[in-house]
Design a protein around this motif. Structure first.
Motif, PDB file in Angstrom:
ATOM      1  N   ASN A 508       0.868  -1.175   0.000  1.00 51.89           N
ATOM      2  CA  ASN A 508       0.000   0.000   0.000  1.00 51.89           C
ATOM      3  C   ASN A 508       0.908   1.230   0.000  1.00 51.89           C
ATOM      4  O   ASN A 508       1.612   1.495   0.972  1.00 51.89           O
ATOM      5  CB  ASN A 508      -0.903  -0.009   1.238  1.00 51.89           C
ATOM      6  N   VAL A 509       0.918   1.958  -1.099  1.00 56.91           N
ATOM      7  CA  VAL A 509       1.830   3.093  -1.266  1.00 56.91           C
ATOM      8  C   VAL A 509       1.067   4.402  -1.097  1.00 56.91           C
ATOM      9  O   VAL A 509      -0.053   4.557  -1.590  1.00 56.91           O
ATOM     10  CB  VAL A 509       2.510   3.043  -2.647  1.00 56.91           C
ATOM     11  N   TYR A 510       1.669   5.358  -0.418  1.00 55.96           N
ATOM     12  CA  TYR A 510       1.038   6.651  -0.165  1.00 55.96           C
ATOM     13  C   TYR A 510       2.122   7.698   0.053  1.00 55.96           C
ATOM     14  O   TYR A 510       3.313   7.375   0.156  1.00 55.96           O
ATOM     15  CB  TYR A 510       0.124   6.575   1.076  1.00 55.96           C
ATOM     16  N   GLY A 511       1.735   8.945   0.097  1.00 52.92           N
ATOM     17  CA  GLY A 511       2.688  10.021   0.315  1.00 52.92           C
ATOM     18  C   GLY A 511       2.592  10.562   1.730  1.00 52.92           C
ATOM     19  O   GLY A 511       1.491  10.681   2.280  1.00 52.92           O
ATOM     20  N   VAL A 512       3.716  10.874   2.323  1.00 54.54           N
ATOM     21  CA  VAL A 512       3.736  11.453   3.669  1.00 54.54           C
ATOM     22  C   VAL A 512       4.457  12.799   3.627  1.00 54.54           C
ATOM     23  O   VAL A 512       5.365  13.010   2.825  1.00 54.54           O
ATOM     24  CB  VAL A 512       4.425  10.521   4.692  1.00 54.54           C
ATOM     25  N   GLN A 513       4.039  13.693   4.490  1.00 50.47           N
ATOM     26  CA  GLN A 513       4.645  15.019   4.541  1.00 50.47           C
ATOM     27  C   GLN A 513       5.925  14.995   5.370  1.00 50.47           C
ATOM     28  O   GLN A 513       6.011  14.296   6.380  1.00 50.47           O
ATOM     29  CB  GLN A 513       3.662  16.023   5.138  1.00 50.47           C
ATOM     30  N   VAL A 514       6.901  15.767   4.914  1.00 49.85           N
ATOM     31  CA  VAL A 514       8.159  15.925   5.636  1.00 49.85           C
ATOM     32  C   VAL A 514       8.367  17.422   5.867  1.00 49.85           C
ATOM     33  O   VAL A 514       8.305  18.203   4.907  1.00 49.85           O
ATOM     34  CB  VAL A 514       9.354  15.346   4.836  1.00 49.85           C
ATOM     35  N   PRO A 515       8.590  17.849   7.083  1.00 46.69           N
ATOM     36  CA  PRO A 515       8.779  19.279   7.353  1.00 46.69           C
ATOM     37  C   PRO A 515       9.866  19.886   6.460  1.00 46.69           C
ATOM     38  O   PRO A 515      10.924  19.293   6.253  1.00 46.69           O
ATOM     39  CB  PRO A 515       9.211  19.299   8.824  1.00 46.69           C
ATOM     40  N   GLY A 516       9.551  21.070   5.906  1.00 45.96           N
ATOM     41  CA  GLY A 516      10.526  21.766   5.082  1.00 45.96           C
ATOM     42  C   GLY A 516      10.556  21.354   3.636  1.00 45.96           C
ATOM     43  O   GLY A 516      11.394  21.826   2.868  1.00 45.96           O
ATOM     44  N   HIS A 517       9.644  20.453   3.219  1.00 52.92           N
ATOM     45  CA  HIS A 517       9.620  19.974   1.843  1.00 52.92           C
ATOM     46  C   HIS A 517       8.236  20.152   1.240  1.00 52.92           C
ATOM     47  O   HIS A 517       7.227  19.947   1.917  1.00 52.92           O
ATOM     48  CB  HIS A 517      10.002  18.489   1.762  1.00 52.92           C
ATOM     49  N   GLU A 518       8.192  20.525  -0.061  1.00 56.24           N
ATOM     50  CA  GLU A 518       6.924  20.609  -0.768  1.00 56.24           C
ATOM     51  C   GLU A 518       6.433  19.210  -1.108  1.00 56.24           C
ATOM     52  O   GLU A 518       7.224  18.286  -1.285  1.00 56.24           O
ATOM     53  CB  GLU A 518       7.069  21.410  -2.064  1.00 56.24           C
ATOM     54  N   GLY A 519       5.114  19.091  -1.225  1.00 57.91           N
ATOM     55  CA  GLY A 519       4.535  17.826  -1.642  1.00 57.91           C
ATOM     56  C   GLY A 519       4.627  16.752  -0.575  1.00 57.91           C
ATOM     57  O   GLY A 519       4.723  17.028   0.622  1.00 57.91           O
ATOM     58  N   ARG A 520       4.611  15.511  -1.025  1.00 57.98           N
ATOM     59  CA  ARG A 520       4.689  14.359  -0.136  1.00 57.98           C
ATOM     60  C   ARG A 520       5.682  13.354  -0.713  1.00 57.98           C
ATOM     61  O   ARG A 520       5.718  13.141  -1.926  1.00 57.98           O
ATOM     62  CB  ARG A 520       3.320  13.689   0.017  1.00 57.98           C
ATOM     63  N   LEU A 575      -2.797   5.950   7.291  1.00 62.69           N
ATOM     64  CA  LEU A 575      -1.363   5.645   7.246  1.00 62.69           C
ATOM     65  C   LEU A 575      -0.545   6.909   6.994  1.00 62.69           C
ATOM     66  O   LEU A 575       0.502   7.116   7.601  1.00 62.69           O
ATOM     67  CB  LEU A 575      -1.082   4.609   6.151  1.00 62.69           C
ATOM     68  N   ALA A 576      -1.040   7.748   6.076  1.00 66.19           N
ATOM     69  CA  ALA A 576      -0.328   8.990   5.762  1.00 66.19           C
ATOM     70  C   ALA A 576      -0.268   9.904   6.982  1.00 66.19           C
ATOM     71  O   ALA A 576       0.744  10.576   7.221  1.00 66.19           O
ATOM     72  CB  ALA A 576      -1.002   9.704   4.593  1.00 66.19           C
ATOM     73  N   GLN A 577      -1.345   9.943   7.755  1.00 69.24           N
ATOM     74  CA  GLN A 577      -1.373  10.777   8.952  1.00 69.24           C
ATOM     75  C   GLN A 577      -0.405  10.262  10.017  1.00 69.24           C
ATOM     76  O   GLN A 577       0.192  11.047  10.757  1.00 69.24           O
ATOM     77  CB  GLN A 577      -2.802  10.826   9.503  1.00 69.24           C
ATOM     78  N   GLU A 578      -0.234   8.935  10.096  1.00 63.73           N
ATOM     79  CA  GLU A 578       0.674   8.350  11.083  1.00 63.73           C
ATOM     80  C   GLU A 578       2.131   8.607  10.731  1.00 63.73           C
ATOM     81  O   GLU A 578       2.996   8.630  11.609  1.00 63.73           O
ATOM     82  CB  GLU A 578       0.401   6.849  11.197  1.00 63.73           C
ATOM     83  N   GLY A 579       2.427   8.804   9.437  1.00 59.02           N
ATOM     84  CA  GLY A 579       3.768   9.171   9.011  1.00 59.02           C
ATOM     85  C   GLY A 579       4.816   8.110   9.251  1.00 59.02           C
ATOM     86  O   GLY A 579       4.548   6.917   9.095  1.00 59.02           O
ATOM     87  N   PHE A 580       6.009   8.549   9.681  1.00 57.42           N
ATOM     88  CA  PHE A 580       7.150   7.623   9.787  1.00 57.42           C
ATOM     89  C   PHE A 580       7.917   7.795  11.100  1.00 57.42           C
ATOM     90  O   PHE A 580       9.114   7.522  11.172  1.00 57.42           O
ATOM     91  CB  PHE A 580       8.092   7.821   8.589  1.00 57.42           C
ATOM     92  N   ASN A 581       7.230   8.240  12.134  1.00 58.39           N
ATOM     93  CA  ASN A 581       7.875   8.442  13.429  1.00 58.39           C
ATOM     94  C   ASN A 581       7.971   7.108  14.177  1.00 58.39           C
ATOM     95  O   ASN A 581       6.946   6.516  14.526  1.00 58.39           O
ATOM     96  CB  ASN A 581       7.060   9.437  14.258  1.00 58.39           C
ATOM     97  N   PRO A 582       9.170   6.612  14.431  1.00 61.05           N
ATOM     98  CA  PRO A 582       9.326   5.295  15.071  1.00 61.05           C
ATOM     99  C   PRO A 582       8.795   5.219  16.494  1.00 61.05           C
ATOM    100  O   PRO A 582       8.522   4.123  16.999  1.00 61.05           O
ATOM    101  CB  PRO A 582      10.842   5.065  15.030  1.00 61.05           C
ATOM    102  N   THR A 583       8.658   6.363  17.145  1.00 60.92           N
ATOM    103  CA  THR A 583       8.126   6.322  18.515  1.00 60.92           C
ATOM    104  C   THR A 583       6.612   6.151  18.523  1.00 60.92           C
ATOM    105  O   THR A 583       6.040   5.731  19.532  1.00 60.92           O
ATOM    106  CB  THR A 583       8.491   7.610  19.273  1.00 60.92           C
TER     107      THR A 583
END
Length: 617
Positions: A508-520, A575-583
């Protein structure tokens, strides 16, 4: 005298009152006046079937020696371009047997030969399919077949990509030419030598006499929810109409336009190249964007106008500050996707440069431009737009991926200040040409019964917001597409590539936001096949082989199962809202590390480095 003074004072008070009550009135009137003037000119040309090619040939007659293209220090006049395109047309007519109505695909980077071949094909009455040179394998083949391409013209450095699909190309009787003088691959012909040997004499206008404003001009590919690129059909009229965007933005014939965006993109080809032809300007063509060379090129070639996407502006702002940051002639920047903070930093650091941010889509039927220069806005509403090109922002259920409808089955317009799905009415003035040989996706873009029974609107797939001052702001994209590094990424296409590897069962592929970057940026939640372990090096090798850099999942999340909707659609929003934070995520997380050429375990230290901007993505 007293009466005169009273009248003048009254007028001053009236003007001041209008200014305070309607602070953007003069901007609106000036914009509408420009649009009406251009529209009158455009309609006149439409009646006479005056295409971009016709405009180019007029430039050759009136300004033959004027510099048209500057590339790697070499200058080419409009007459040079005419002669070179004549040679390209004759070579393709003789050796590729191309004739009016045929489609030829260009798999080429930014170089003058792209321009010569595109113009040459137009002189034969042919249609050009502009291929993204980053795509490979299944996607590349799909692009060629959906446009019923007769000939593929590829750059020499892309020979490997062509050889990968060559057997199928032969089966489909698609002739293949490499832009080089030598090639030892059976079934592939050289083209450079044939162009060099061809005559530069003008071709007969009869070759393109059957081309009308309704005829296809080009195909430009856009990613969608199907998982494969869609070929947006751009008619001669739509191409010609879009070339006036530089004129609306204030470009004149004395300007020099810096084009680093790929010519297979609408911005590079239509606004940059075709727009330069309409204005009679010079363009400085670059193979690819380089932040370190940007200002050096601007000063060297006296650049006055640049094209951008948001990432480009951020790259420029990230360059080291120098004493001559304002030593240039750049006065105008045209593009989309610039963040407000980057916008402010750009003009504060580099001087009073007008930013003309716009909103548009290759497959869309209307556009907006921020002609006022309000930071952060992509356009502005005015009564002309609402009258001539009806549109609306409607309530949209992101979780259900569909518009919200009332008890009568009609859509609901959102009030000012709220985010809604942008839809534009399909009319004779704002037609929707659809996608080549893809009636399903063409129909999917149409939205019926929006405000009354049987009306038709185009579903943009974009969420916008209009504030109380009538400025328009882009909010997000809906569906299965996200945007990264200026490129649209179809999630289903990436999922298909990931499941080709023998260790992944589902993706399941999706885009996640990263601070300081345009788009996902891309992220994938995957289920491993029974008995398989996640192989970090193998996974990296797979995505590096089959996906362009901007489409490779930067983060991978290993799950035991994928959550589905009631209609068996993968749930991406959560999933996109949960992002990639390991904690916050208990599932195993991996990060694509270019230096180690492998996926590595995501740690809190690595996460902090990414969100702080210390880790470059």
């Amino acid at each position: 005298m007293t009466v005169f003074v009273t009248i003048v004072a009254g007028l001053i008070i009236l003007i001041m009152s209008l200014h305070f009550s309607f602070p953007y009135l003069m901007h609106d009137l000036q914009y509408i006046f420009t649009i009406l003037k251009i529209r009158s000119k455009r309609l006149k040309y439409k009646e006479n079937h005056y295409t971009v090619l016709g405009c180019f040939l007029d430039r050759v007659k009136t300004e033959p020696e004027k510099t048209f293209i500057v590339f790697e220090g070499k200058k080419y006049s409009y007459l040079d371009a005419d002669k070179q395109s004549n040679k390209a047309a004759r070579a393709l007519e003789m050796h590729a047997r191309l004739k009016g109505g045929d489609t030829a695909a260009l798999l080429l980077g930014n170089e003058p030969h792209f321009v010569w071949i595109w113009l040459g094909l137009a002189k034969l009455g042919c249609v050009s399919a502009m291929l993204n040179y980053n795509i490979r394998s299944k996607s590349l083949l799909h692009c060629l077949l959906c446009c019923e391409v007769k000939v593929l013209i590829a750059a020499a450095e892309l020979k490997d990509a062509v050889e990968e699909i060559l057997p199928t190309l032969k089966e489909q009787n698609i002739a293949v030419f490499i832009l080089g003088a030598e090639c030892d691959t059976v079934g592939v012909e050289t083209l450079s030598d044939k162009i060099d040997q061809a005559s530069e004499e003008p071709l007969s206008p009869d070759l393109w006499s059957n081309v009308t404003m309704g005829s296809p001009a080009i195909y430009i590919f856009t990613s969608g929810t199907t998982g494969l690129p869609k070929a947006a059909l751009v008619s001669q009229y739509k191409l010609w109409a879009a070339t006036f965007f530089p004129a609306v933005s204030g470009v004149n014939c004395r300007d020099v336009i810096y084009v680093t965006l790929p010519l297979y993109h609408s911005s590079g080809l239509i606004i940059g190249l075709s727009g330069a032809i309409e204005r009679g300007t010079t363009i400085v063509l670059k193979r690819k964007f380089s932040a370190s060379q940007f200002w050096e090129d601007c000063r060297k070639y006296n650049v006055t106008v640049m094209l951008y996407i948001g990432e480009i502006m951020r790259y420029i702002c990230n360059t080291p500050k120098t004493e001559n940051d304002r030593d240039h002639k750049l006065r105008l920047a045209i593009g989309n996707g610039i963040r407000p903070d980057v916008w402010r930093e750009f003009v504060n650091r580099f001087g009073c440069i007008a930013i003309k941010e716009f909103y548009a889509a290759t497959d869309g039927n209307m556009s907006f431009v921020n002609y006022v220069g309000k930071i952060g806005a992509v356009g502005r509403v005015n009564f002309y737009h609402r009258k001539v090109f009806p549109y609306a922002l409607i309530k949209y259920d992101i979780a259900r991926d569909e518009p919200v409808r009332d008890s009568n089955g009609l859509c609901i317009e959102v009030p000012k200040g709220e985010t809604g799905l942008f839809v534009s009415k399909i009319t004779n003035l704002a037609p929707f040409d659809g996608y080549a040989n893809n009636p399903h996706q063409t129909e999917k873009k149409r939205l019926w019964n929006v405000f009354q029974k049987d009306d038709q609107y185009l579903n943009s797939g974009d969420l916008l917001r209009i504030d109380q001052d009538n400025f328009i702001y882009f909010q997000d994209r809906v569906g299965d597409t996200f945007r990264w590094k200026g490129e649209n990424v179809a999630t289903n296409e990436v999922s298909d590539i990931l499941t080709m590897i023998d260790l992944i069962k589902e993706a399941n592929v999706y885009g996640v936001q990263v601070p300081g970057h345009e788009g996902r940026i891309g992220m994938a939640a995957v289920i491993l096949k029974e008995g398989k372990q996640f192989d970090c090096s193998k996974m990296f090798s797979h995505v590096a082989t089959y996906l362009p850099a901007y489409a490779r999942p930067c983060f991978v999340r290993i799950q035991n199962s994928l959550e589905l909707t009631g209609t068996f659609k993968q749930i991406k929003v959560k999933l996109a809202q949960e992002g990639f934070n390991p904690t916050l995520i208990q599932d195993p997380l991996y990060f694509l590390d270019q230096r180690q050429m492998a996926y590595i375990m995501m740690t809190q230290e690595l996460y902090d480095s990414i969100v702080s901007g210390n880790m470059r993505l």
